[in-house]
Design an enzyme around this catalytic site. Structure first.
Site, PDB file in Angstrom:
ATOM      1  N   GLU A  38     -10.305  50.585 -32.050  1.00 51.70           N
ATOM      2  CA  GLU A  38     -10.575  51.789 -31.671  1.00 51.70           C
ATOM      3  C   GLU A  38     -11.345  51.638 -30.375  1.00 51.70           C
ATOM      4  O   GLU A  38     -12.107  50.791 -30.139  1.00 51.70           O
ATOM      5  CB  GLU A  38     -11.256  52.521 -32.758  1.00 51.70           C
ATOM      6  CG  GLU A  38     -10.488  52.814 -33.703  1.00 51.70           C
ATOM      7  CD  GLU A  38     -11.002  53.599 -35.055  1.00 51.70           C
ATOM      8  OE1 GLU A  38     -10.331  54.142 -35.778  1.00 51.70           O
ATOM      9  OE2 GLU A  38     -12.208  53.908 -34.843  1.00 51.70           O
ATOM     10  N   GLU A  49      -0.322  47.010 -35.695  1.00 46.66           N
ATOM     11  CA  GLU A  49       1.055  46.732 -35.700  1.00 46.66           C
ATOM     12  C   GLU A  49       1.349  46.280 -34.068  1.00 46.66           C
ATOM     13  O   GLU A  49       1.950  45.200 -34.083  1.00 46.66           O
ATOM     14  CB  GLU A  49       2.062  47.806 -36.036  1.00 46.66           C
ATOM     15  CG  GLU A  49       1.953  48.356 -37.561  1.00 46.66           C
ATOM     16  CD  GLU A  49       1.060  49.446 -37.657  1.00 46.66           C
ATOM     17  OE1 GLU A  49       1.367  50.170 -38.563  1.00 46.66           O
ATOM     18  OE2 GLU A  49       0.128  49.439 -36.924  1.00 46.66           O
TER      19      GLU A  49
END
Length: 132
Positions: A38, A49
């Site tokens: 983040e 992913e």
């Protein structure tokens, strides 16, 4: 699955508290992991992913992806169910198209592990390269 969970434990998710991990199994037996990263300047972060898939493509560009496992942790526990976001589904679709082979996807929740045989099942109306 264990590699995806381990990767989730190491995620950088100070804003959402939703830690995701992914493990990519390559055709040669190697595992490449990634986790969400983040950033306070949302949406500058990246999902687990895509971190794993892009890392695998950067380090082993000629080795096909056979499978991808995804897991998430919130408040110290594996979440009941997990699924890739739309952007990750599109990247999975592109990975399949590039290697001309489906990727088996394991969605590792605490209540069940769902197995999907191809990204096309997760994103039936994906962007396609068209020439006209």
């Amino acid at each position: 699955m264990d590699a995806a969970i381990s990767a989730a434990e190491k995620a950088y998710a100070p804003y959402s508290g939703f830690r995701t991990g992914a493990a990519v199994a390559l055709a040669d037996g190697r595992l490449v992991t990634g986790n969400n990263q983040e950033n306070i300047a949302f949406p500058s972060g990246l999902c687990a992913e895509r971190v794993a898939l892009f890392s695998a493509a950067a380090c082993y560009p000629d080795v096909p992806v056979k499978a991808l496992a995804v897991a998430a942790i919130r408040n110290g526990s594996i979440v009941p169910s997990i699924a890739p976001c739309g952007a990750c589904r599109q990247v999975l679709q592109e990975t399949e198209r590039r290697q001309r082979h489906p990727v088996r996807i394991l969605l590792c929740g605490s209540e069940q592990v769902r197995c999907v045989d191809s990204a096309a099942s997760l994103l039936p109306l994906a962007f396609e390269l068209t020439f006209g």
